[in-house]
Motif scaffolding. Structure first.
Motif, short mmCIF file in Angstrom:
data_model
loop_
_atom_site.label_atom_id
_atom_site.label_comp_id
_atom_site.label_asym_id
_atom_site.label_seq_id
_atom_site.Cartn_x
_atom_site.Cartn_y
_atom_site.Cartn_z
N UNK A 152 49.37 -79.95 45.08
CA UNK A 152 49.95 -78.65 44.73
C UNK A 152 49.54 -77.56 45.71
N UNK A 153 48.35 -77.64 46.25
CA UNK A 153 47.94 -76.64 47.25
C UNK A 153 48.82 -76.75 48.48
N UNK A 154 49.16 -77.99 48.86
CA UNK A 154 50.04 -78.19 50.01
C UNK A 154 51.45 -77.67 49.72
N UNK A 155 51.90 -77.84 48.49
CA UNK A 155 53.26 -77.45 48.13
C UNK A 155 53.39 -75.96 47.85
N UNK A 156 52.41 -75.41 47.16
CA UNK A 156 52.50 -74.01 46.72
C UNK A 156 51.75 -73.05 47.64
N UNK B 232 47.52 -72.13 48.79
CA UNK B 232 46.30 -71.88 48.04
C UNK B 232 46.37 -70.64 47.16
N UNK B 233 46.99 -69.58 47.67
CA UNK B 233 47.04 -68.33 46.91
C UNK B 233 47.88 -68.49 45.64
N UNK B 234 49.02 -69.15 45.75
CA UNK B 234 49.87 -69.34 44.58
C UNK B 234 49.24 -70.32 43.59
N UNK B 235 48.59 -71.36 44.11
CA UNK B 235 47.88 -72.28 43.23
C UNK B 235 46.85 -71.51 42.40
N UNK B 236 46.07 -70.66 43.08
CA UNK B 236 45.06 -69.88 42.38
C UNK B 236 45.66 -68.92 41.37
N UNK B 237 46.76 -68.28 41.73
CA UNK B 237 47.38 -67.33 40.81
C UNK B 237 47.83 -68.01 39.53
N UNK B 238 48.47 -69.16 39.67
CA UNK B 238 48.95 -69.88 38.48
C UNK B 238 47.79 -70.36 37.62
N UNK B 239 46.75 -70.86 38.26
CA UNK B 239 45.61 -71.37 37.51
C UNK B 239 44.89 -70.25 36.77
#
Length: 371
Positions: free
Chosen positions: A299-303, A305-312
């Protein structure tokens, strides 16, 4: 100064001992932290049960053949620093040994975190080697440290399980069966799944935990382990196993010919890990171990790192609001200070006993003024 460590026999997890050793001087670039609080949950028993298979013992080697240090999540403060980028007094959240202190070799520093660059951790999953600087952590508040220690790593796993299932279109199933429904990782997963349309979430638990699981409001149904026949045998389903109970796994595989996927998360039923429900002879799909770092990497590769963190972070705040809601709290922390208290709490968690609303927060650090 000295460090007290809680050690377990790798081949007999109920055998434990405490070890106190003098601290060695720091090398340039190292820091020493005082581990002030850490959570102990069934997740940590899983780390021990899979310690060799998944390299959990390698994070904090004891130097003694047959003895291991179980990794835990919690908070620490820097008490010595020979690294120009890390100040004494800084507070950190991360992955620690069950001990009163630890030494880190900070690298790849940013305002938000750094990585422990110790040589023995270089080949281990990066997610476990990162230490979050609380002053810049969007999940951190001082008044929720206990809940963060108890729930944060488990909820991230829960969130990733939900994401993995959705990413695979729930393998074509409309029903998910979750074992150990009263466990924190299971009800965190159920909380996420329950918000999705068209998915029925069924919790499986022991008779004594039915009322607790029903009170959470995130399971569509709660069944005892011996009530599988309450579900139609042709139910199209996915099994998410949070405990490694071989007998239950076998019963589910045998009962449901439309079992689309069998996902193994944890292994708290240590004595059953090699039972008939663990291997190749099962009917239906072969159980597949879920490895959270792999989904993080994807997911970090797809989204990014910033977007992964925001969603989490958004998901975490929603979950915390439910856990601490105005009705009965889902979880309350119980504090255990000192060697004997830590040993007693460990024995209780290993045995799978206790109130599901209680979470164990431990400390081997001897607080000032303690006798």
């Amino acid at each position: 100064m000295s460090t007290t460590s809680f050690l377990v026999r790798k081949d007999a997890l109920s055998t434990t001992r405490l070890d106190t050793a003098a601290d060695e001087p720091l090398a340039d670039g190292q820091v020493r932290v005082r581990i002030e609080s850490f959570a102990l949950t069934s997740n940590n028993i899983t780390y021990a049960a899979f310690g060799d298979a998944m390299s959990y013992w390698q994070f904090f080697p004891t130097g003694e053949e047959g003895w291991g240090s179980i990794p835990v999540w919690g908070f620490a403060s820097v008490v010595q620093s020979l690294h120009p980028g890390v100040a004494v007094g800084e507070r950190l959240y991360g992955y620690w040994p069950m001990a009163s202190s630890a030494v880190l070799s900070p690298d790849r520093l940013s305002p938000a975190r750094f990585t422990d660059a110790a040589a023995h951790r270089a080949a281990l999953p990066a997610v476990y080697n990162q230490y979050v600087r609380c002053s810049a952590d969007p999940l951190y508040t001082p008044d929720t440290e206990d809940l963060q220690a108890l729930l944060r790593p488990l909820f991230i796993t829960s969130w990733l399980i939900d994401d993995f299932m959705a990413d695979n279109d729930f393998f074509g199933a409309g029903t998910l069966l979750l074992s150990s429904a009263s466990s924190k990782t299971a009800y965190g997963t159920a909380f996420q799944l329950h918000r999705r349309q068209g998915i029925q979430v069924i919790g499986l638990t022991s008779p004594g935990n039915v009322a607790f699981c029903e009170s959470l409001g995130c399971y569509d149904r709660v069944l005892t382990y011996d009530a599988l026949d309450a579900l139609a045998a042709d139910t199209s389903c996915v099994y998410v196993d949070f405990a490694g109970n071989g007998e239950l796994r076998h019963a589910i595989h045998a009962r449901f010919p439309n079992l689309k996927y069998s996902c193994s998360i944890g292994g708290t039923h240590v004595e059953q890990l090699a039972s008939k429900g663990a291997g190749k002879a099962l009917p239906g799909p072969r159980p597949t171990l879920f490895f959270a770092p792999a989904q993080i990497k994807k997911r970090t590769a797809e989204w990014g790192g910033e977007e992964f963190g925001r969603r989490m972070v958004a998901a975490w705040h929603d979950f915390l609001a439910a856990v601490t809601g105005p009705k009965d709290a889902w979880l309350r922390a119980e504090h255990h200070h000192g060697a004997e208290a830590v040993q007693a709490a460990y024995a209780q968690v290993l045995a799978g006993k206790g109130d599901p609303r209680s979470g164990h927060v431990l400390s081997l650090y001897k607080h000032p003024g303690a006798l």
